[in-house]
Write an enzyme that holds these catalytic residues in place. Structure first.
Site, PDB file in Angstrom:
ATOM      1  N   GLU B 179       0.825  -1.216   0.000  1.00  6.92           N
ATOM      2  CA  GLU B 179       0.000   0.000   0.000  1.00  6.92           C
ATOM      3  C   GLU B 179       0.854   1.258   0.000  1.00  6.92           C
ATOM      4  O   GLU B 179       0.917   1.991   0.983  1.00  6.92           O
ATOM      5  CB  GLU B 179      -0.967  -0.046   1.186  1.00  6.92           C
ATOM      6  CG  GLU B 179      -1.934  -1.208   1.054  1.00  6.92           C
ATOM      7  CD  GLU B 179      -2.738  -1.485   2.307  1.00  6.92           C
ATOM      8  OE1 GLU B 179      -2.661  -0.705   3.261  1.00  6.92           O
ATOM      9  OE2 GLU B 179      -3.463  -2.502   2.311  1.00  6.92           O
ATOM     10  N   HIS B 383     -17.990  -9.594   6.886  1.00  5.14           N
ATOM     11  CA  HIS B 383     -16.670  -8.992   7.082  1.00  5.14           C
ATOM     12  C   HIS B 383     -15.850  -9.833   8.043  1.00  5.14           C
ATOM     13  O   HIS B 383     -16.324 -10.177   9.125  1.00  5.14           O
ATOM     14  CB  HIS B 383     -16.805  -7.559   7.621  1.00  5.14           C
ATOM     15  CG  HIS B 383     -15.522  -6.791   7.572  1.00  5.14           C
ATOM     16  ND1 HIS B 383     -14.849  -6.365   8.685  1.00  5.14           N
ATOM     17  CD2 HIS B 383     -14.773  -6.394   6.518  1.00  5.14           C
ATOM     18  CE1 HIS B 383     -13.742  -5.723   8.321  1.00  5.14           C
ATOM     19  NE2 HIS B 383     -13.675  -5.733   7.014  1.00  5.14           N
ATOM     20  N   GLU B 454      -5.355  -6.459   2.129  1.00 10.70           N
ATOM     21  CA  GLU B 454      -4.039  -6.777   2.724  1.00 10.70           C
ATOM     22  C   GLU B 454      -3.684  -8.253   2.552  1.00 10.70           C
ATOM     23  O   GLU B 454      -3.062  -8.856   3.427  1.00 10.70           O
ATOM     24  CB  GLU B 454      -3.999  -6.420   4.219  1.00 10.70           C
ATOM     25  CG  GLU B 454      -4.336  -4.984   4.531  1.00 10.70           C
ATOM     26  CD  GLU B 454      -5.791  -4.782   4.925  1.00 10.70           C
ATOM     27  OE1 GLU B 454      -6.448  -5.749   5.349  1.00 10.70           O
ATOM     28  OE2 GLU B 454      -6.300  -3.662   4.783  1.00 10.70           O
ATOM     29  N   GLU B 472      -7.979  -5.679  -2.421  1.00 14.22           N
ATOM     30  CA  GLU B 472      -7.438  -4.330  -2.310  1.00 14.22           C
ATOM     31  C   GLU B 472      -5.993  -4.374  -2.819  1.00 14.22           C
ATOM     32  O   GLU B 472      -5.772  -4.187  -3.997  1.00 14.22           O
ATOM     33  CB  GLU B 472      -7.519  -3.856  -0.862  1.00 14.22           C
ATOM     34  CG  GLU B 472      -7.169  -2.399  -0.676  1.00 14.22           C
ATOM     35  CD  GLU B 472      -7.102  -2.026   0.803  1.00 14.22           C
ATOM     36  OE1 GLU B 472      -7.553  -0.934   1.140  1.00 14.22           O
ATOM     37  OE2 GLU B 472      -6.577  -2.823   1.625  1.00 14.22           O
ATOM     38  N   GLU B 478      -9.228   4.366   1.466  1.00 14.28           N
ATOM     39  CA  GLU B 478      -9.148   4.520   2.925  1.00 14.28           C
ATOM     40  C   GLU B 478      -8.035   5.475   3.340  1.00 14.28           C
ATOM     41  O   GLU B 478      -8.147   6.140   4.359  1.00 14.28           O
ATOM     42  CB  GLU B 478      -8.967   3.152   3.598  1.00 14.28           C
ATOM     43  CG  GLU B 478      -7.658   2.469   3.241  1.00 14.28           C
ATOM     44  CD  GLU B 478      -7.550   1.057   3.843  1.00 14.28           C
ATOM     45  OE1 GLU B 478      -8.578   0.460   4.182  1.00 14.28           O
ATOM     46  OE2 GLU B 478      -6.407   0.563   3.955  1.00 14.28           O
TER      47      GLU B 478
END
Lengths: 671, 671
Positions: B179, B383, B454, B472, B478
Site C-alpha cells: 500500500e 466482514h 491486505e 485491495e 481509505e
C-alpha cells in the site's frame, strides 16, 4: 532591615518571573522581510518545536528540535528561555565568483537561549533566520561545565511537512554515494533521502538542505513513520555508529528550507551561500580563476584508452600536447590529465590504493607538458584520485600540493571512488567532512583550486573558501560513458538543476559532440542532442566547465564556437521557466562583458518555448542561436543542429523549438 | 545374436546423439503468433538463459534461470536437453465475469526438458509461452529420486533489461505491505520492487509480474547490482529465511512479461488470466454475482464513528437499515458491515486478535439486518478482519463461513491489517499464499464470494476460482480518510491502472461525494473532483464496486445516477488513451445490455481530450456526460460538476474537458 528585606523580595520576584515563564509555553515569531515566510518557535515543557508558514499556508507543522547526547539524558525538553535576541541584516556582498557578482543578504534573525531547568542544566541556543526565499536554523551549544567533549547519538530535528508533496530525491546509504538518477514519488514513499530534497505542489516549491557543514555529519532525511510525511534528520554515522564527535562551543550546520512559488525560482535563491561565512582566504585572485578545461578522461570512460600504464595508456605527453594545441586554438584554459601519476595499474579501485601523487607514470613527462602548456598560455589541471584511501592520501597530501605549486599547476580534480572511505566510512559522515576541510585548506596554502568528485555534498562553503570551486556529487556525464546500465535518462539534466544544483556548482562535464562511441560501450549513449549539450553550459552552473569530448570530435563543428564563447563567471543569473523533469530555461549575464547567454533544455518531450527577453539590458543584441535541427532526436539523430543569427532587443519574444531530448543555446552579444 | 547385437547398437546411438546435443549449446526460438515477440532459450554449459525481443529490438538480454536448493548443488548449469516440445493454442474461453466475456488465448509454446549430466542428474522442465501481448515462462520439477521434498533457497531467474527504462514501482519489504504510492525513477534506481513493475520508453511499455501463484512465494524484483538494469527474482521468504517449501512434482508460477507499444495497451492484455488454469469450481451462478455494495466503513475512516462497540459504534442495526433503505432505492446489491462481530474493542490492530467471527456485537442484530435486507431484495456483505492473526482465524474459519451461508450471506470482505502475519511472516510469502488458498476454497464450499484486503497480490487466480472476486492490495480510498500523511496524490489513480491494475480487479472503493469531512481529519482530503470519482468506476476495474460514501452524502446529487447505472461486469473493455501518471481513458461495454460506459481521468493537470467513439457499435446512443464544472478543481472546488446529455454515434469525436484532478464519466445508452 531595609536591605535585608528588599534583597530576598527581589530574589523572590526573579524566581516567580522565571517560574511564570516556564509554566506557560513561550512562543516566538519570526517573519521574513517581505512577510511571506513566518516561523514560529514554541518552547513547551515537552520540548522545543518550530513551524513554518508560506503566504499564510502551513509548510512545516510543529517539528521537534534537540539532541541525544551519549551517556546523558536527551537534550530536548524541560528547557527554559533565558534570552531572546532579534536583529535584521540587509547587506550586499561580492562573490569572488559565482552565479552573480553581488549577493543580497536580507534577513531577520531570532536567537533563543535555552537552559535546562534541572539536572545538568545544559545550555542550548537556537538561531533562526528568515529570508524571503526561505529559512535557516541552527543549534549552538556554548561552552559549559556539563557539556564539554561529547558524542552526538542523534539530532532530533524534524521536518513535519504539511502536505504529502511530490518529492524529487535520491536515496541515502547506498554504495554509489550521491550518484543516482532521481526518484519522483509522494513524500510519503521516501524511506531515507539525501539533501537537497525538493518538494512541489500547486503554487509552492520547497527544498530542504543544509548550509555550512563544518566538522559535523551530513544530514539525510528519514521518513520516521513508514506512512508519514514527517522527515527526521538522520546524520550519517561514523563506522562505530556515533553521529558526531564534538566539543563545546559547537555550532551545527544550518538546516535550510528554501521556499518559492514555483520550482524554477528555487534556482534563483542565494540562501545557501548567504548562510555561509564570508571569505576567509582573502585575495585569491592570483590563482582562483573560473574557466574552461578539457582533458584526458573521456577516452578512458568510453574504453578506447586506459588509466593503466602501458599500450592503451591515456596519459602520454604526446596526447596531452594534442589537447594543449586544441585548447590554445580555443578559449580553453586548462588541460586535465587523468592517470598521469603512478598507481593506476589494473583494477586500482579494487585494491588498497598505491597512488604516488608526485611521480608521473612512464610515458608522461609532466614538466614537458607543463612547459608546453605554458608556452601556449595554458595550464595543466592536476588530478588526485584517492580510491577512497584517505590515510594513504593524507600522508602525501602536503607534498602533493606543493609539487603542483612548484610546477605552476593551480587546479586539481580529485576523486574518492569507492563504496566506503578506508573500507568502512560513508562518504557523507563527519570523517569525510574533516578530511575534505584539510584538503581545501592545504590546496589554498599551495594556491590550488579544488574540483572534487565523490566527496561530501556541497553546502555553500565556496563562499568561505573560494578555492573550493566545484564538485561532482551527481550522476554525471561519466555514466553515459561506461556505466553498465546504459547511462542517464534524458530527463536527468532537467531534474538536477532543481535538486542537486541547489547545493552549489556541479562538475557534470558537458560538451559531448560525438555520439558514436559504442565500439567498446555498445549499450551506452549520451541521452541528448548536440544542441542540448551546449545548453548545459548555461543550465548546469559550474565556475570550472569541462569541454568533455576528445579534441578530434570537435573538429569541423561550428557549434564549438558556443563553448569557446560561453563564460564561466556571471554578473547575474536568472532561471526563467521550468518544470522539474520536464524543461528548464536559464539566462546568465557574463561577468566581464555586456553579453547574455541563454540555455534551454527539454526531457524526451519535444516542446516549443516562448521566452520573453525582458532580462536584457537596453540596446540591441546579436543573437546566435544553436538549436536542434528539424530531424534532431536524442536517440536517432543527436547531431542535427542549426546555427542561426538575428538581432533582438529587450522585451521581444524568442521562440525556441526543442526536439526530443533537445535544447538550445543562445549567445546574446551586446551590439 | 541378432537381438543381442542390435540392442546395444541402438543404445549407443542414443547416447551419441545426446552427447552431440550436449556438447554444443542448444538454442531454441519461440515466436508469438504475429511474430512481434521472439524468445530465445539457450542451454549452455554454464547455465540456461532466455532473452526476449519485441519488434526486433532487445527487451530482455540473456538472463539466467535456475534454483538454489537447500543442501544440494545449484540446479542451473551442466544441463543437457532431453526433449523439446512445441505446440500452438488458439482458443476462446468464456469468463464467468470480467473485463470481457470472451478471452482469446492464442500462443505458441516451447517446452524444454533438461537433465543434469552428472551428479544428482536432476530433471528440470522449462515451459515458455509467447502471446502477442507478452510472454510467460515457468519451471516444472518432475517427480525424481534426487529431488523429492526440498526447500528452495533462491530462484535464480533474472530479467536483464535491455534499456534503462523509466520504471513505475512500489518498494517491497516494507511494513505497509503493498500500500504505497508509486515511485517513478530510472530502472537503475530501483532497489527491490513488488510486481507488477511497469517500464516504459519511446514506443514500448513492459510489465513484469507473475501468474498462477499457487503454493509458492511471491516474486519481488531486486536490482542485483547497485548500478545495473538486471532485476533478479527475490522470493519473499518465510520468517526462517527459506523461500519455498516444496516437493516434486512442482510447477512454479508463470513469470510474465507483458509488452506493448504503449502503456495503455498493457491494460488491454489478458495474458495473466490466460496463464491461469480454467474454472475449477464449476457452476457458481448461484452465488458468484458481480455487483455494487455500500456499507458501514467510511464513517470509521473519517472518524465520525468507531469500529469499537459503544457510544460511537458504527455497526448498529439501525444504521445498517439506513444503508439497506438507500441501497434498495438504488441499484446497490449489498451492504457491508465492518465491526459487526465481537473483538473490535479499542486498538484491535495492536494486540493478539480477539475476533469472534460468528457472534455479533451488542447493538447489532445480524438476523434482523439480514431479514430486513432480504425484504428489500438486498444482501448483507460479511466482514472478516483477522488483524493478521492467521491461526486465530483458521481455527474459526470453517464455522465462520458456514455461519454466513446459514444467514444467506454470499459475499465477504476480509482484512489482514498488520505489518506481519502471526507477528513474523510477510504478507507475500508462501505462508500467506497457502492460507489464502484455504480461505478461497472454504468460501467456495460455503458459497461465499471473497473480497480480500491486505492479502497476497493478485496473479489471476480468479479464473480458476471465480468466487475470488477482487482484492485491495493497493493504497486505496481509505488512505484519504484517516491516514497520517493527508492521503493519496491526485496522480495516484492515473498510475494504478497501469501498474497494480494489471494484476487483476482492485477494490479501491470509489464514490466519495462529500469532500468536507475534515472535522476529525483536518489534513486529509479526497484528491479528485466528484466527476473523477464517477470515472473511477470505469477506469479501476472490479467486479464488486463500492459506493464508498455515506448514504446521506449522496442525497440531492443527480450524479449518483451514474453509480446506479454503471455495470460491474463487462462484455468488452478497451483502454483507449493514456499516459502513466498523467491521464487515462477506458471504454467498457455492459455484459447485459448494448450500452457502453466511458471513464476519463486526469492527474493535477487540466487537459482537453478528443475521444474517437469508434468503439461503439452501429446505431445511435444517448450520451449522458458527467463532467467537471467550469470552476472544478480537486483542491478548491471538487463538487462542481455538470451533467449533459446528447446523441452520438460511432466514429464521432467526443471532447472532454478535464479540470485539475478531474475526470468525466459517460454513459452511452444504445437507442
Amino acid at each position: 532591615m531595609h536591605n535585608l528585606f528588599t534583597i530576598p523580595l527581589f530574589l523572590l520576584l526573579s524566581v516567580l518571573l522565571v517560574t511564570a515563564q516556564a509554566a506557560e509555553p513561550s512562543s516566538q515569531q519570526l517573519t521574513s522581510p517581505d512577510g511571506s515566510i513566518e516561523v514560529t518557535v514554541e518552547v513547551r515543557d515537552a520540548g522545543v518545536y518550530y513551524s513554518v508558514q508560506y503566504k499564510k499556508q502551513a509548510v512545516i507543522q510543529a517539528s521537534r528540535l534537540g539532541f541525544d547526547i551519549q551517556g546523558q539524558p536527551q537534550l530536548a525538553a524541560n528547557l527554559e528561555v533565558t534570552d531572546v535576541q532579534r536583529n535584521t541584516t540587509h547587506q550586499a556582498w561580492q562573490q569572488v565568483w559565482g552565479e552573480r557578482a553581488e549577493v543580497v543578504d536580507h534577513h531577520n534573525q531570532l536567537s533563543i537561549s535555552l537552559q535546562e531547568r534541572e539536572g545538568l542544566q545544559r545550555k542550548l541556543e537556537l538561531v533562526f533566520r528568515a529570508f524571503d526565499d526561505g529559512i535557516g536554523f541552527r543549534y549552538h551549544l556554548p561552552q559549559q561545565p556539563n557539556l564539554q567533549e561529547f558524542a552526538i547519538e542523534d539530532e532530533l530535528t524534524e521536518f513535519a511537512l504539511a502536505q504529502n508533496y511530490h518529492a524529487w530525491w535520491i536515496p541515502a546509504y547506498r554504495d554509489q554515494r550521491y550518484e543516482y538518477q532521481y526518484l519522483k514519488s509522494a513524500l510519503s514513499s521516501i524511506d531515507v533521502a539525501h539533501t537537497p530534497l525538493t518538494l512541489t505542489d500547486d503554487g509552492i516549491a520547497i527544498a530542504i538542505h543544509e548550509a555550512a557543514l563544518v566538522d559535523y555529519a551530513s544530514m539525510t532525511l528519514r521518513n520516521v513513520s513508514d506512512n508519514h510525511k514527517t522527515l527526521k534528520a538522520d546524520l550519517v554515522p561514523w563506522a562505530d555508529g556515533t553521529k558526531v564527535y564534538a566539543k563545546t562551543p559547537l555550532t551545527t550546520p544550518w538546516r535550510t528550507i528554501q521556499i518559492a512559488s514555483q520550482a524554477a525560482e528555487l534556482i534563483n535563491s542565494d540562501l545557501i551561500v548567504n548562510l555561509n561565512e564570508p571569505n576567509r582566504l582573502g585575495d585569491t585572485s592570483a590563482y582562483v580563476k573560473p574557466g574552461k578545461y578539457m582533458g584526458v578522461w573521456w577516452e578512458m570512460h568510453i574504453g578506447s584508452k586506459s588509466w593503466s600504464p602501458g599500450a592503451d595508456q591515456g596519459a602520454t605527453t604526446e596526447r596531452v600536447k594534442e589537447y594543449i594545441d586544441f585548447a590554445a586554438e580555443h578559449d580553453i584554459d586548462g588541460v586535465l590529465v587523468e592517470g598521469w601519476n603512478k598507481g593506476w595499474e589494473g583494477e586500482w579501485w579494487q585494491r588498497k590504493p598505491t597512488f604516488i601523487f608526485d611521480e608521473p607514470v612512464v610515458g608522461f613527462d609532466i614538466q614537458a607538458a607543463v612547459d608546453y602548456a605554458s608556452s601556449k598560455g595554458r595550464q595543466l589541471v592536476g588530478h588526485h584520485e584517492t580510491a577512497a584511501g584517505i590515510a594513504h592520501y593524507e600522508a602525501q597530501m602536503e607534498r602533493a600540493f606543493a609539487y603542483y605549486q612548484k610546477l605552476g599547476i593551480h587546479s586539481v580534480k580529485m576523486g574518492y571512488v569507492g563504496t566506503r572511505l578506508e573500507g568502512k566510512e560513508w562518504h557523507h559522515g563527519q570523517f569525510m567532512v574533516r578530511h575534505f576541510a584539510k584538503v581545501v585548506a592545504t590546496a589554498a596554502k599551495y594556491q590550488v583550486m579544488v574540483n572534487a568528485h565523490e566527496t561530501i555534498k556541497d553546502t555553500g562553503l565556496r563562499r568561505t573558501y573560494p578555492n573550493l570551486m566545484t564538485r561532482e556529487c551527481v550522476r554525471g556525464m561519466e555514466y553515459n560513458g561506461g556505466s553498465p546500465d546504459t547511462g542517464n535518462l534524458p530527463n536527468h539534466t532537467v531534474i538536477i538543476p532543481f535538486t542537486r544544483g541547489l547545493a552549489g556548482p556541479t562538475d557534470f562535464t558537458p560538451g559531448i559532440f560525438n555520439f558514436d562511441y559504442q565500439e567498446h560501450r555498445p549499450y551506452n549513449r549520451v541521452p541528448t542532442t548536440l544542441a542540448k549539450q551546449l545548453a548545459l553550459y548555461v543550465t548546469l552552473y559550474s565556475p570550472l566547465q569541462m569541454a568533455a569530448d576528445l579534441p578530434e570530435n570537435y573538429q569541423g563543428h561550428p557549434a564549438f564556437q558556443f563553448i569557446d564563447d560561453v563564460p564561466t563567471d556571471w554578473q547575474e543569473s536568472r532561471a526563467l521557466q521550468g518544470e522539474i523533469g520536464e524543461f528548464l530555461v536559464i539566462a546568465r549575464k557574463d561577468r566581464h562583458s555586456e553579453d547574455w547567454y541563454l540555455g534551454a533544455t527539454s526531457n524526451e518531450t519535444p516542446r516549443q518555448l516562448s521566452i520573453k527577453l525582458d532580462f536584457l539590458d537596453a540596446g540591441r543584441y546579436q543573437a546566435t542561436i544553436y538549436r536542434d535541427g528539424e530531424q534532431a532526436h536524442w536517440r536517432t539523430n543527436p547531431e542535427d543542429y542549426v546555427i542561426e543569427s538575428k538581432k533582438v532587443k529587450a522585451g521581444q519574444v524568442l521562440k525556441l523549438d526543442l526536439k526530443p531530448g533537445g535544447g538550445a543555446a543562445v549567445r546574446l552579444h551586446r551590439l
